[in-house]
Design an enzyme around this catalytic site. Structure first.
Site, short mmCIF file in Angstrom:
data_model
loop_
_atom_site.label_atom_id
_atom_site.label_comp_id
_atom_site.label_asym_id
_atom_site.label_seq_id
_atom_site.Cartn_x
_atom_site.Cartn_y
_atom_site.Cartn_z
N ASN A 1 50.10 25.33 4.15
CA ASN A 1 49.73 24.14 3.39
C ASN A 1 50.30 24.18 1.97
O ASN A 1 50.42 23.15 1.31
CB ASN A 1 48.20 23.99 3.29
CG ASN A 1 47.52 23.61 4.58
OD1 ASN A 1 46.35 23.95 4.80
ND2 ASN A 1 48.22 22.90 5.45
N ASP B 1 40.11 19.92 9.59
CA ASP B 1 41.33 19.09 9.58
C ASP B 1 40.99 17.60 9.64
O ASP B 1 39.96 17.21 10.21
CB ASP B 1 42.22 19.49 10.77
CG ASP B 1 43.63 18.94 10.61
OD1 ASP B 1 44.06 18.70 9.47
OD2 ASP B 1 44.30 18.76 11.64
C1 IPE Z 1 45.20 23.41 9.59
O1 IPE Z 1 45.44 22.08 9.32
C2 IPE Z 1 44.89 24.14 8.33
C3 IPE Z 1 43.63 23.79 7.69
C4 IPE Z 1 42.73 22.99 8.15
C5 IPE Z 1 43.40 24.43 6.42
P1 IPE Z 1 46.94 21.53 9.15
O2 IPE Z 1 46.81 20.07 8.93
O3 IPE Z 1 47.63 22.31 8.11
O4 IPE Z 1 47.57 21.88 10.56
P2 IPE Z 1 48.81 21.25 11.31
O5 IPE Z 1 49.92 21.11 10.30
O6 IPE Z 1 48.38 19.93 11.85
O7 IPE Z 1 49.12 22.22 12.41
C1 IPE Z 2 42.80 19.35 6.22
O1 IPE Z 2 43.14 18.02 6.19
C2 IPE Z 2 42.78 20.01 4.87
C3 IPE Z 2 43.96 20.83 4.62
C4 IPE Z 2 44.82 21.19 5.52
C5 IPE Z 2 44.22 21.23 3.25
P1 IPE Z 2 44.65 17.52 6.20
O2 IPE Z 2 45.08 17.36 4.79
O3 IPE Z 2 45.52 18.36 7.03
O4 IPE Z 2 44.45 16.11 6.86
P2 IPE Z 2 45.41 15.38 7.87
O5 IPE Z 2 45.65 16.32 9.01
O6 IPE Z 2 46.66 15.06 7.12
O7 IPE Z 2 44.65 14.17 8.28
MG MG Z 3 46.04 18.30 9.03
#
Ligand code: IPE
Ligand code: IPE
Ligand code: MG
Length: 228
Positions: free
Chosen positions: A59, A11
């Site tokens: 996602n 993340d």
């Molecule tokens: C968790 O990250 C899922 C992945 C890293 C694939 P998210 O960014 O989707 O999680 P939330 O929304 O902060 O809980």
């Molecule tokens: C994790 O990074 C990758 C996926 C969930 C696809 P994020 O896209 O959630 O990154 P932040 O949390 O917005 O920084």
């Molecule tokens: Mg995230």
């Protein structure tokens, strides 16, 4: 003790990009670069199973533009890395609901899994379109379809993680302190570690430090240690 299976909730790609005034897609690209290098490092440490939570079922509600960037990165990964994985004896496993992904991508994931299935040195697990709750519900439905009662062991064989050891250590980067629907059944006794770093900044040395911390954890599984 070394963990046998380490899982990453990768993340923070978006915030990594934002901090650099770059589009979110640049953060995902940097995350992918880090993921491939980190997987190699994890295996070099002697850990045979490494999972990356790369795309959750939830996602898929993100804006079309971001999803297209993510899908094209995955396609690039499955197009470019399979030969190297096979040469290095790494078997690829995909967990999650591939029907949630564009059919072309889903089929290149299936081909990658098939192409590397002989790898015996290590297993790289990619969680794509994955949701822990969805996986549990799907397993329940499989049990119902089989018309039989299952115990814990039997139930775990109906999950998409069937055949994989339980995760010993789950590392979440990016400052959030939650599981976000990752490996809900399997994580029951996993050690959890949360890093302040955004995933693209999480270095091999950060991982080495995480391993040191893991080695200090006392995994009791609800029991008490004999006094000695
Ligand atoms: C968790 O990250 C899922 C992945 C890293 C694939 P998210 O960014 O989707 O999680 P939330 O929304 O902060 O809980
Ligand atoms: C994790 O990074 C990758 C996926 C969930 C696809 P994020 O896209 O959630 O990154 P932040 O949390 O917005 O920084
Ligand atoms: Mg995230």
């Amino acid at each position: 003790m070394l963990p046998k299976h380490v899982a990453f909730i990768m993340d923070g790609n978006g915030r990594w990009a934002k901090a650099r005034l770059l589009p979110r897609s640049a953060g995902h690209r940097a995350g992918y670069k880090r993921m491939t290098a980190l997987a190699r490092h994890v295996f070099a440490c002697g850990i045979p199973y490494c999972t990356f939570f790369a795309l959750s079922a939830e996602n898929l509600k993100r804006p079309k533009e971001e999803l297209e960037a993510l899908f094209s990165l995955f396609s690039e990964f499955f197009g470019k890395e399979m030969g190297t994985l096979r040469e290095e004896g790494v078997r690829l496993v995909a967990i999650g609901d591939l029907t949630l992904l564009p059919e072309k991508l889903a089929s290149s994931i299936r081909s990658g899994v098939e192409y590397t299935k002989g790898g015996t040195r290590a297993t790289l697990v990619l969680a794509l379109g994955y949701g822990g709750r969805q996986d549990i519900v799907a397993a329940c439905n499989r049990a119902v379809a089989l018309g039989k009662n299952v115990d814990e062991e039997g139930f775990s064989r109906l999950l998409s993680t069937d055949g994989l050891p339980l995760p010993d250590l789950i590392i979440r980067t990016g400052r959030e302190v939650r599981l976000s629907n990752f490996l809900l059944f399997e994580a029951a006794y996993a050690e959890l570690l949360f890093s302040e770093k955004y995933f693209p900044d999480f270095t091999d040395e950060d991982f080495d430090r995480a391993l040191k911390e893991y080695a200090l954890r006392d995994r009791k599984y609800g029991t008490v240690r004999p006094q000695g």
